[in-house]
Design an enzyme around this catalytic site. Structure first.
Site, PDB file in Angstrom:
ATOM      1  N   THR A  84     163.730  15.898 -46.214  1.00  0.00           N
ATOM      2  CA  THR A  84     164.898  16.662 -46.359  1.00  0.00           C
ATOM      3  C   THR A  84     166.092  15.979 -45.514  1.00  0.00           C
ATOM      4  O   THR A  84     167.102  15.691 -45.887  1.00  0.00           O
ATOM      5  CB  THR A  84     164.746  18.093 -45.703  1.00  0.00           C
ATOM      6  OG1 THR A  84     163.699  18.893 -46.325  1.00  0.00           O
ATOM      7  CG2 THR A  84     166.060  18.674 -45.573  1.00  0.00           C
ATOM      8  N   GLN A 201     157.281  13.098 -53.711  1.00  0.00           N
ATOM      9  CA  GLN A 201     156.275  13.505 -54.652  1.00  0.00           C
ATOM     10  C   GLN A 201     155.764  12.110 -55.421  1.00  0.00           C
ATOM     11  O   GLN A 201     154.768  12.406 -56.213  1.00  0.00           O
ATOM     12  CB  GLN A 201     156.595  14.565 -55.507  1.00  0.00           C
ATOM     13  CG  GLN A 201     156.932  16.077 -54.934  1.00  0.00           C
ATOM     14  CD  GLN A 201     156.035  16.713 -54.175  1.00  0.00           C
ATOM     15  OE1 GLN A 201     154.862  16.372 -54.201  1.00  0.00           O
ATOM     16  NE2 GLN A 201     156.260  17.724 -53.498  1.00  0.00           N
ATOM     17  N   SER A 221     157.560  11.283 -47.295  1.00  0.00           N
ATOM     18  CA  SER A 221     157.524  12.079 -46.122  1.00  0.00           C
ATOM     19  C   SER A 221     155.995  12.261 -45.709  1.00  0.00           C
ATOM     20  O   SER A 221     155.051  11.973 -46.997  1.00  0.00           O
ATOM     21  CB  SER A 221     157.930  13.343 -46.657  1.00  0.00           C
ATOM     22  OG  SER A 221     157.689  14.632 -45.732  1.00  0.00           O
ATOM     23  N   HIS A 223     153.520  14.688 -44.731  1.00  0.00           N
ATOM     24  CA  HIS A 223     152.951  15.799 -45.070  1.00  0.00           C
ATOM     25  C   HIS A 223     152.426  16.113 -46.341  1.00  0.00           C
ATOM     26  O   HIS A 223     151.653  16.900 -47.013  1.00  0.00           O
ATOM     27  CB  HIS A 223     153.471  17.370 -44.464  1.00  0.00           C
ATOM     28  CG  HIS A 223     154.791  17.707 -45.060  1.00  0.00           C
ATOM     29  ND1 HIS A 223     154.534  18.962 -45.663  1.00  0.00           N
ATOM     30  CD2 HIS A 223     155.812  17.368 -45.135  1.00  0.00           C
ATOM     31  CE1 HIS A 223     155.824  19.265 -46.128  1.00  0.00           C
ATOM     32  NE2 HIS A 223     156.727  18.402 -45.606  1.00  0.00           N
ATOM     33  N   CYS A 349     163.914  35.096 -64.192  1.00  0.00           N
ATOM     34  CA  CYS A 349     164.676  36.327 -64.759  1.00  0.00           C
ATOM     35  C   CYS A 349     166.016  36.059 -63.913  1.00  0.00           C
ATOM     36  O   CYS A 349     166.116  35.976 -62.847  1.00  0.00           O
ATOM     37  CB  CYS A 349     163.940  37.618 -64.391  1.00  0.00           C
ATOM     38  SG  CYS A 349     164.898  38.883 -64.596  1.00  0.00           S
TER      39      CYS A 349
HETATM   40  N1  PMP Z   1     161.986  16.038 -51.962  1.00  0.00           N
HETATM   41  C1  PMP Z   1     160.910  16.378 -52.551  1.00  0.00           C
HETATM   42  C2  PMP Z   1     160.799  15.936 -54.038  1.00  0.00           C
HETATM   43  C3  PMP Z   1     159.798  17.461 -52.066  1.00  0.00           C
HETATM   44  O1  PMP Z   1     158.831  17.634 -52.875  1.00  0.00           O
HETATM   45  C4  PMP Z   1     160.069  18.003 -50.842  1.00  0.00           C
HETATM   46  C5  PMP Z   1     159.228  18.966 -50.103  1.00  0.00           C
HETATM   47  N2  PMP Z   1     159.031  20.082 -50.879  1.00  0.00           N
HETATM   48  C6  PMP Z   1     161.118  17.433 -49.943  1.00  0.00           C
HETATM   49  C7  PMP Z   1     161.930  16.585 -50.423  1.00  0.00           C
HETATM   50  C8  PMP Z   1     161.589  17.947 -48.557  1.00  0.00           C
HETATM   51  O2  PMP Z   1     160.309  17.394 -47.875  1.00  0.00           O
HETATM   52  P1  PMP Z   1     160.387  17.813 -46.183  1.00  0.00           P
HETATM   53  O3  PMP Z   1     159.352  18.867 -46.151  1.00  0.00           O
HETATM   54  O4  PMP Z   1     159.439  16.524 -45.697  1.00  0.00           O
HETATM   55  O5  PMP Z   1     161.404  17.746 -45.598  1.00  0.00           O
END
Ligand code: PMP
Length: 403
Positions: A84, A201, A221, A223, A349
């Site tokens: 993010t 991803q 990222s 995690h 929806c």
């Molecule tokens: N970009 C994508 C494509 C993600 O899948 C995610 C996580 N859902 C994020 C950004 C945000 O990642 P983070 O939790 O490390 O801020």
């Protein structure tokens, strides 16, 4: 809903976790590497004394390993708190530089299938009148055409930001094709158009070599790959015109002030090491694709279900997203959770209490009847038995709810 969820916490049913795209369990070797580091190296890596320099040496090694993974230079790796923040730095940082540099209003090209940490920034900057933006639509199956991205370029375009693998519908966007076409245009441009891709991803199964993608900025990222939460990277190609978002010290080549998350960096590097070579990752992708395809074939036999996203070769190996008509999101999520299945759900929806995701809207899959979208993401521990159980349970739940 909270009451139902609370019941499921204690009902003793075996859990089938199918939400690896939201987060992965940390690998025990990653936890150990972080704990070992933490026990020994507490110094601030920016301090000049021995404790500081020892920590510094360790994070420099981790930085070099992470750089190698994407074929970058160590000084091109900027540690952040996650994808993010990396996306915010990429987009807001480029826009901030462009506003100071150019007399025109900067134009950004993106897609309608971005993660909110890209989509919402651009929407907000557009609404505030700071930038203008073009949002490339996917086709009905969620595919983005690279030529459409390039055709949207204007004199004022400063940035193209495109997701590599969709976290919602699994589309693998042909970022290399975009990078190649853009490089040809950039050769003739007065100002260089910067290319950013969100690879959060993608790093599991795709080749994220930045030279091959021809990108200037790349987000990932910890995690999502069995690493720690709260650590991310923005790759910033040397010479990219970008401003820092925060004021503070000179850390991270002056692009991201603040003391680094040192154990997070160590854990991130370990998680990347454990993923192994590209060949090993492609091999894992192949295995998981078999399970994904079993899940797709089982789920799409259920009436009133359509697949979101391309599946097949154009879809990522570990993700299945569906829209199901006639059922609402909350009852579905609660029933699945009670049966031990963890997935990610959204509304499909248009008139419901929960707003449908912009990605599902872009596919034209929303409806003014009850409808839900469900995302299943598979991981290292997913088994064929779990997939079978999921298909059977899902079929039973849908039959019960769809009355
Ligand atoms: N970009 C994508 C494509 C993600 O899948 C995610 C996580 N859902 C994020 C950004 C945000 O990642 P983070 O939790 O490390 O801020």
């Amino acid at each position: 809903l909270n009451q139902i969820m609370a019941k499921s916490i204690s009902n003793g049913v075996k859990r089938v976790y199918l939400d690896y795209a939201a987060s992965t369990p940390i690998h025990p070797k990653v936890s150990k590497a972080m704990a070992d580091f933490d026990a020994k190296y507490f110094g601030n890596p920016n301090s000049l004394h021995r404790e500081g320099q020892e920590a510094r040496a360790k994070i420099d090694l981790a930085r070099a390993d992470i750089a190698k993974f994407i074929s970058a230079q160590p000084q091109e790796i900027i540690f952040t708190s996650g994808a993010t923040e990396s996306n915010n730095l990429a987009i807001q940082g480029v826009v901030s530089f462009a506003i100071n540099e150019f007399s025109f209003k900067p134009h950004i090209i993106t897609t309608k299938i971005e993660h909110p940490s890209v989509y919402k920034i651009i929407k907000t900057l557009e609404e505030r009148g700071v930038v203008s933006a073009t949002y490339i639509s996917p086709d009905k199956s969620g595919i983005i055409n690279p030529e459409e991205v390039i055709a949207a370029i204007r004199h004022e375009t400063v940035l193209i930001s495109v997701i590599f693998v969709s976290n919602e519908i699994g589309t693998i966007v042909p970022v290399r094709a975009i990078g190649k076409l853009l490089a040809e245009i950039n050769d003739k441009q007065k100002h260089k158009i910067i290319f950013h891709t969100d690879a959060a991803q993608a790093i599991k199964y795709e080749n994220c070599n930045v030279e091959k993608i021809n990108c200037d900025l790349l987000t990932f990222s910890g995690h999502k790959i069995y690493g720690p939460k709260g650590i991310g990277v923005l790759y910033v190609k040397t010479g990219t015109k970008i401003n820092s978002l925060f004021y503070g010290g000179q850390q991270e080549y002056k692009l991201r002030p603040g003391t680094q998350n040192t154990p997070g960096i160590i854990g991130f590097a370990k998680a990347i090491e454990l993923m192994g070579s590209l060949d090993k990752r492609l091999d894992s992708a192949k295995k998981i694709t078999t399970l994904r395809d079993q899940l797709i074939s089982g789920l799409t036999k259920i009436p009133n279900i359509v697949l979101n996203g391309p599946g097949g070769k154009e879809g990522t190996s570990d993700l299945v997203s569906i829209t199901i008509y006639g059922i609402d999101q909350e009852s579905l999520l609660a029933s699945l959770d009670l049966a031990g299945i963890s997935v990610s759900t959204g509304s499909a929806c248009i008139s419901g209490a929960v707003e449908p995701s912009h990605v599902i809207v872009a596919l034209g899959r929303i409806n003014n009847r009850r409808a839900a979208s469900v995302r299943f993401t598979l991981g290292a521990k997913t088994t064929a038995e779990e997939i079978k159980y999921t298909i059977n349970t899902f079929t039973t739940i849908v039959r019960r709810l769809d009355r």
